[in-house]
Design a protein around this motif. Structure first.
Motif, PDB file in Angstrom:
ATOM      1  N   GLU A  48       0.862  -1.177   0.000  1.00 17.30           N
ATOM      2  CA  GLU A  48       0.000   0.000   0.000  1.00 17.30           C
ATOM      3  C   GLU A  48       0.899   1.228   0.000  1.00 17.30           C
ATOM      4  O   GLU A  48       2.102   1.137   0.264  1.00 17.30           O
ATOM      5  CB  GLU A  48      -0.893   0.013   1.243  1.00 17.30           C
ATOM      6  N   VAL A  54       0.815  -6.051   1.320  1.00 12.39           N
ATOM      7  CA  VAL A  54      -0.544  -6.617   1.257  1.00 12.39           C
ATOM      8  C   VAL A  54      -0.619  -7.830   0.340  1.00 12.39           C
ATOM      9  O   VAL A  54      -1.682  -8.428   0.185  1.00 12.39           O
ATOM     10  CB  VAL A  54      -1.581  -5.556   0.826  1.00 12.39           C
ATOM     11  N   THR A  73      -2.552 -12.774  -0.869  1.00 11.18           N
ATOM     12  CA  THR A  73      -2.970 -11.396  -0.612  1.00 11.18           C
ATOM     13  C   THR A  73      -3.594 -11.326   0.779  1.00 11.18           C
ATOM     14  O   THR A  73      -4.228 -12.280   1.235  1.00 11.18           O
ATOM     15  CB  THR A  73      -3.997 -10.892  -1.641  1.00 11.18           C
ATOM     16  N   ALA A  74      -3.399 -10.202   1.431  1.00 15.93           N
ATOM     17  CA  ALA A  74      -4.006  -9.990   2.744  1.00 15.93           C
ATOM     18  C   ALA A  74      -5.518 -10.134   2.632  1.00 15.93           C
ATOM     19  O   ALA A  74      -6.113  -9.783   1.612  1.00 15.93           O
ATOM     20  CB  ALA A  74      -3.642  -8.603   3.265  1.00 15.93           C
ATOM     21  N   ARG A  75      -6.133 -10.656   3.672  1.00 15.75           N
ATOM     22  CA  ARG A  75      -7.589 -10.891   3.636  1.00 15.75           C
ATOM     23  C   ARG A  75      -8.374  -9.623   3.296  1.00 15.75           C
ATOM     24  O   ARG A  75      -9.376  -9.689   2.598  1.00 15.75           O
ATOM     25  CB  ARG A  75      -8.066 -11.474   4.961  1.00 15.75           C
ATOM     26  N   ASP A  76      -7.925  -8.474   3.781  1.00 13.67           N
ATOM     27  CA  ASP A  76      -8.654  -7.247   3.482  1.00 13.67           C
ATOM     28  C   ASP A  76      -8.489  -6.798   2.036  1.00 13.67           C
ATOM     29  O   ASP A  76      -9.120  -5.838   1.601  1.00 13.67           O
ATOM     30  CB  ASP A  76      -8.280  -6.121   4.449  1.00 13.67           C
ATOM     31  N   GLN A  77      -7.673  -7.520   1.268  1.00 15.89           N
ATOM     32  CA  GLN A  77      -7.497  -7.228  -0.157  1.00 15.89           C
ATOM     33  C   GLN A  77      -8.245  -8.216  -1.050  1.00 15.89           C
ATOM     34  O   GLN A  77      -8.256  -8.055  -2.265  1.00 15.89           O
ATOM     35  CB  GLN A  77      -6.005  -7.267  -0.516  1.00 15.89           C
ATOM     36  N   TRP A  78      -8.846  -9.239  -0.456  1.00 19.20           N
ATOM     37  CA  TRP A  78      -9.585 -10.218  -1.249  1.00 19.20           C
ATOM     38  C   TRP A  78     -10.722  -9.518  -1.988  1.00 19.20           C
ATOM     39  O   TRP A  78     -11.438  -8.693  -1.429  1.00 19.20           O
ATOM     40  CB  TRP A  78     -10.136 -11.328  -0.372  1.00 19.20           C
ATOM     41  N   THR A  80     -10.377  -7.398  -4.457  1.00 16.74           N
ATOM     42  CA  THR A  80      -9.996  -6.084  -4.989  1.00 16.74           C
ATOM     43  C   THR A  80      -9.298  -6.166  -6.341  1.00 16.74           C
ATOM     44  O   THR A  80      -9.044  -5.149  -6.960  1.00 16.74           O
ATOM     45  CB  THR A  80      -9.044  -5.347  -4.028  1.00 16.74           C
ATOM     46  N   GLY A 159     -10.621  -0.128  -5.938  1.00 13.90           N
ATOM     47  CA  GLY A 159     -10.123  -0.718  -4.718  1.00 13.90           C
ATOM     48  C   GLY A 159      -8.612  -0.903  -4.725  1.00 13.90           C
ATOM     49  O   GLY A 159      -8.038  -1.241  -3.708  1.00 13.90           O
ATOM     50  N   THR A 163      -2.257   1.186  -4.230  1.00 17.01           N
ATOM     51  CA  THR A 163      -1.503  -0.051  -4.091  1.00 17.01           C
ATOM     52  C   THR A 163      -0.548  -0.140  -5.259  1.00 17.01           C
ATOM     53  O   THR A 163      -0.937   0.062  -6.399  1.00 17.01           O
ATOM     54  CB  THR A 163      -2.436  -1.272  -4.107  1.00 17.01           C
TER      55      THR A 163
END
Length: 168
Positions: A48, A54, A73-78, A80, A159, A163
């Protein structure tokens, strides 16, 4: 990916794959073959704007065949599009390595990842029984024979602003 990325990569690896995470030594071994004239490995991290890692991905290339070693990928990036961007980078590098095909293994219970690979043209070609441990989970082996079949660029996917993929 460079050595200084390993701490955040290991944090992400351990959180995403608690039962079968790669060791720091495995990453070091892969990176050792990524930065010289005859390199057969290519690893990248996605950060990021603030520098948080991420995602990451890696490719091995031997005798005209690429092998996706890891992609995460980090879960909060799934959802995106980051996974698609990382995979596209690996396929771009496979072309640079003059690969005529790319292989990968994916857990049979990871339908989300399988859908991503199918969108890129990967097709199932077999199974590796008990490949993922612990749990004795089978791997679906997938192959992409046409590296030009990947979907259009997703760099502008909503999203993903802020990044960037850092090559290394």
């Amino acid at each position: 990916m460079r050595w200084w990325d390993l701490d955040p990569v290991m944090e992400l690896e351990d959180s995403l794959f608690p039962d079968d995470a790669w060791s720091r030594g495995m990453f070091w071994s892969e990176l050792a073959d990524a930065r010289h004239p005859a390199a057969t490995r290519h690893y990248v991290v996605a950060e990021e704007t603030g520098g948080r890692v991420v995602g990451y991905a890696g490719l091995a290339a031997v005798a005209g065949t690429g092998d996706v070693q890891t992609i995460a990928t980090a879960r909060d990036q799934w959802g995106t599009g980051l996974g698609a961007r990382l995979l596209r980078e690996l396929l771009h590098q496979a072309t640079a390595f003059e690969c005529h095909e790319v292989l990968l293994e994916v857990r049979v219970d990871n339908v989300r990842a399988q859908r991503l690979y199918e969108r890129f043209g990967f097709e199932p070609i077999g199974f590796r029984r008990g490949y993922y441990q612990p749990g004795n989970v089978d791997a679906l082996v997938m192959r992409l024979a046409d590296l030009t079949a990947a979907p259009a660029d997703t760099r502008e996917t909503p999203g993903l602003q802020g990044t960037e993929t850092t090559h290394g």
